[in-house]
Design a protein around this motif. Sequence first.
Motif, mmCIF file in Angstrom:
data_model
loop_
_atom_site.group_PDB
_atom_site.id
_atom_site.type_symbol
_atom_site.label_atom_id
_atom_site.label_comp_id
_atom_site.label_asym_id
_atom_site.label_seq_id
_atom_site.Cartn_x
_atom_site.Cartn_y
_atom_site.Cartn_z
ATOM 1 N N UNK A 60 -5.370 8.600 -2.091
ATOM 2 C CA UNK A 60 -6.547 8.033 -2.761
ATOM 3 C C UNK A 60 -6.121 7.033 -3.823
ATOM 4 N N UNK A 61 -5.121 7.404 -4.593
ATOM 5 C CA UNK A 61 -4.657 6.518 -5.664
ATOM 6 C C UNK A 61 -4.044 5.242 -5.088
ATOM 7 N N UNK A 62 -3.234 5.408 -4.038
ATOM 8 C CA UNK A 62 -2.567 4.235 -3.443
ATOM 9 C C UNK A 62 -3.562 3.253 -2.854
ATOM 10 N N UNK A 63 -4.497 3.785 -2.045
ATOM 11 C CA UNK A 63 -5.484 2.889 -1.443
ATOM 12 C C UNK A 63 -6.415 2.294 -2.499
ATOM 13 N N UNK A 64 -6.736 3.084 -3.514
ATOM 14 C CA UNK A 64 -7.625 2.550 -4.548
ATOM 15 C C UNK A 64 -6.958 1.445 -5.345
ATOM 16 N N UNK A 65 -5.680 1.656 -5.703
ATOM 17 C CA UNK A 65 -4.973 0.617 -6.450
ATOM 18 C C UNK A 65 -4.828 -0.647 -5.597
ATOM 19 N N UNK A 66 -4.477 -0.401 -4.301
ATOM 20 C CA UNK A 66 -4.363 -1.566 -3.407
ATOM 21 C C UNK A 66 -5.711 -2.240 -3.234
ATOM 22 N N UNK A 67 -6.775 -1.417 -3.100
ATOM 23 C CA UNK A 67 -8.100 -1.989 -2.970
ATOM 24 C C UNK A 67 -8.497 -2.774 -4.199
ATOM 25 N N UNK B 21 0.845 -1.218 0.000
ATOM 26 C CA UNK B 21 0.000 0.000 0.000
ATOM 27 C C UNK B 21 0.870 1.254 0.000
ATOM 28 N N UNK B 22 1.925 1.268 0.796
ATOM 29 C CA UNK B 22 2.826 2.424 0.834
ATOM 30 C C UNK B 22 3.509 2.635 -0.516
ATOM 31 N N UNK B 23 3.898 1.484 -1.136
ATOM 32 C CA UNK B 23 4.524 1.612 -2.458
ATOM 33 C C UNK B 23 3.545 2.242 -3.445
ATOM 34 N N UNK B 24 2.297 1.818 -3.419
ATOM 35 C CA UNK B 24 1.291 2.372 -4.328
ATOM 36 C C UNK B 24 1.086 3.863 -4.081
ATOM 37 N N UNK B 25 1.023 4.249 -2.813
ATOM 38 C CA UNK B 25 0.821 5.676 -2.494
ATOM 39 C C UNK B 25 2.028 6.505 -2.900
ATOM 40 N N UNK B 26 3.243 6.014 -2.599
ATOM 41 C CA UNK B 26 4.456 6.753 -2.949
ATOM 42 C C UNK B 26 4.609 6.886 -4.449
ATOM 43 N N UNK B 27 4.325 5.758 -5.140
ATOM 44 C CA UNK B 27 4.426 5.817 -6.600
ATOM 45 C C UNK B 27 3.407 6.785 -7.176
ATOM 46 N N UNK B 28 2.202 6.761 -6.621
ATOM 47 C CA UNK B 28 1.164 7.665 -7.111
ATOM 48 C C UNK B 28 1.550 9.130 -6.885
ATOM 49 N N UNK B 29 2.078 9.436 -5.670
ATOM 50 C CA UNK B 29 2.486 10.822 -5.389
ATOM 51 C C UNK B 29 3.581 11.268 -6.351
ATOM 52 N N UNK B 30 4.597 10.377 -6.519
ATOM 53 C CA UNK B 30 5.704 10.738 -7.399
ATOM 54 C C UNK B 30 5.221 10.950 -8.828
ATOM 55 N N UNK B 31 4.380 10.028 -9.305
ATOM 56 C CA UNK B 31 3.911 10.128 -10.684
ATOM 57 C C UNK B 31 3.033 11.359 -10.889
ATOM 58 N N UNK C 136 -10.555 2.490 -12.349
ATOM 59 C CA UNK C 136 -10.932 3.655 -13.175
ATOM 60 C C UNK C 136 -11.325 4.837 -12.300
ATOM 61 N N UNK C 137 -12.164 4.608 -11.283
ATOM 62 C CA UNK C 137 -12.584 5.694 -10.400
ATOM 63 C C UNK C 137 -11.427 6.321 -9.665
ATOM 64 N N UNK C 138 -10.511 5.469 -9.180
ATOM 65 C CA UNK C 138 -9.342 5.993 -8.467
ATOM 66 C C UNK C 138 -8.474 6.842 -9.388
ATOM 67 N N UNK C 139 -8.310 6.377 -10.639
ATOM 68 C CA UNK C 139 -7.474 7.135 -11.570
ATOM 69 C C UNK C 139 -8.078 8.509 -11.858
ATOM 70 N N UNK C 140 -9.406 8.554 -12.095
ATOM 71 C CA UNK C 140 -10.072 9.845 -12.378
ATOM 72 C C UNK C 140 -9.949 10.788 -11.187
ATOM 73 N N UNK C 141 -10.214 10.271 -9.976
ATOM 74 C CA UNK C 141 -10.144 11.116 -8.776
ATOM 75 C C UNK C 141 -8.736 11.633 -8.554
#
Length: 783
Positions: A177-184, A16-26, A152-157
């Motif tokens: 939001x992106x990290x938790x959504x991708x993990x979810x 989950x942390x990796x997803x959030x960090x990657x999302x923030x960086x991207x 899709x919803x996480x990406x749009x948000x």
Amino acid sequence: MAHLGTHDSTLVAISILIAAAASYTALDLAARMRATTGWPSRAWLAAAAVAMGGGIWSMHFVAMLAFSLPGLEVGYDLRLTLLSLMLPITLTGLGFVVVNGPGAGPGALCLSGLVMGLGIAGMHYTGMMAMRMPADLRYNHFWVAISILIAIGAAIAALWLAFQQTSVKLRLLAAAVMGFAVSGMHYGAMQGSAFSAHAPVDHAHSTVGVNQTYLALWVIGTTFLILVLALTAAMFDRHLSEASEHEAAALRASEERFRLLLQGVRDYAIFMLDTEGRIANWNAGAECIKGYTAEEIVGSHLSRFYTPADLQRGVPATALMTAAREGRFEDEGWRVRKDGSRFWANVVIDAIRNEQGLLVGYAKVTRDITERKQAQESLDQAREALAQAQKMEAVGQLTGGVAHDFNNLLMAVLGSLELLRKRLPDDPKLTRLLDNAVQGAQRGAALTQRMLAFARRQQLKPEAVDLPQLVQGMTDLLQSSIGPQIRIETRFPLGLPRVMVDAHQCELALLNLTVNARDAMPEGGTITIVGREAGEEDAADLSEGRFICLSVADTGSGMDAATLARAQEPFFTTKGVGKGTGLGLPMVQGLTAQSQGLLTLRSQVGEGTTAEMWFPMAEAGAQAETVNAAPSPRMSSRSLAVLVVDDDPLVLENTAAMLEDLGHYAVEARSGQDALDILDRRQGLDLVITDHAMPGMTGTQLAEQIARVHPGLPVILASGYAEVSSKRTLVLPRLSKPFDQGTLAQVVANAVHGAEITSKIISFRSRATTLDCSDAARDACQN
């Protein structure tokens, strides 16, 4: 048989942390795409795509490492594993391109989220397909749909939050939001996955794969790559931020210097306009020139500076269109200040365009050049006045020469007619024809006198003249000349000083002005004759000295500016063909100029005209000459031998004929030198009559030669010209052309009589010096 898997909670948290960090960086890298153009924007795009796609891929396989199936050995297909890595990177980059396009709106945001969500979901299910294990994998379609919608919803948000604002807090929220959504999405998809164990997998005959150890190393490498990208981006961003800060500081300093420069300029109004022509800023020069403060004018349209006539012709809109079309507009014209006053302005409008060539506004510079325009107008008026003066001088010289030659012709005509009258029989018809011819010649002589007056070459006899007495003496003549419909008023102050002018010519000028005033009032009116002394308001138009004004004002129709400007030109008249010579006012102007004075005209249409003759004031000791009764013509009692000198053969022959008709003997000479030669050869000549304007030697020069060589011989100077030099000390009798036989006889007799008296006085004085008498007696004889 179904096989339930288990999850390592630590690795789940790490995923989950990796997803959030990657999302923030991207998202942070993608947000920088909009702040740049060209290759930097493309570099940020590639980095954001790698960070997002690689980060999601790392999160997925970390989560897969956290998932274990007891009793089953799991491996991964290399090609599908690589495909699962490339798929999110590619689709994520495509989504960033869509959402970052020009004019992107909600539709582009939804399309970008759809592409990115499908990439995330595709990455998950491609990674699941890469698993190699002795079990069958089945999916619950409900959970598959849920996982795709979550992606899709996480990406749009996340994209909406990331590109809506640039603050760190909102970007962290978007990353969470992106990290938790991708993990979810991942764990939701795993919830819908079912594994059924069967015989062990034969790894020797399977496709190329990778075990969990290598997978872990890949995940570590990918995560490290993401961290390196993030660190590099941060360093690069810090460098760009510092450079931007330096540029911003330099820009602020430049703007401050530019602002100080604009505010320091007070001779020019410099300001910016938007594309519609509204004022965006205002400098001190604009406030000084136009009178408005920045608070009063910013936001207003530039048309408020234009005159109503320019607004009606659409000048402001034309100026902006010309500047937009050609890049620059320059013009001069009247502009209006805040207080309503006008000034003559030089205006320059430059079009301002951005790097793409789009019009973003205008730069306008206005300069007040009213003083320069007035100086130019004064210079033009001076040049026009000089050209007019040169033209009038040329016309005057031509007129004087023509008048001189015309005088000679009239001299011959009048003299011949007078002699012819004596020799013709007493026939009434012939007498009437002769009278008509004489009257025509006399009218020509009067016209010649006017021409000479305009050319300032008439012979004047200035004397101290009392203007009130002169006007009173000719009131009856003036009234009879203008008729009963017009009333004459005279206004003279008591004690008005006398003026130096030729009284006869002044009377003619006053009569001329009065007749002009009568012609301007065909329905009747009032003529006012006023005398006054020059005041301070008149000094600018007059030369040094004291002057008296004699003005003639009427209540007629007046003259417009064009007519007034030409009124004093020779031969210009508004009276119609045959009703005026056009020399009346030029004659008056010539008289005043030759008398060291001035003629001025003032007129308004419908208000009448005032003509002012300015004459120099007579000195205190000057006395007005009294006009005595004219003495009877003195006729010579004896026949005289007269030497006639003239370069015109007609005048020469006519003068000689009139002398011979009077009983004298005439000797003719056609030049001054011929006359001197005749005087040297012949004795017994009693008188010399000479023309003045002759080539080689003038009449005055001839008289001086005669006075030295033949003292006592009387000389008469005959001329219609007033160019006898005032520096000559020799005083000669004058015979004005054209003259008749009676005038000739009288002048000849007076000259001879004066010469005889002078000769007797000289003889008496010479005898008195030889007498033996007392000093007192000798003084009496001398006197």
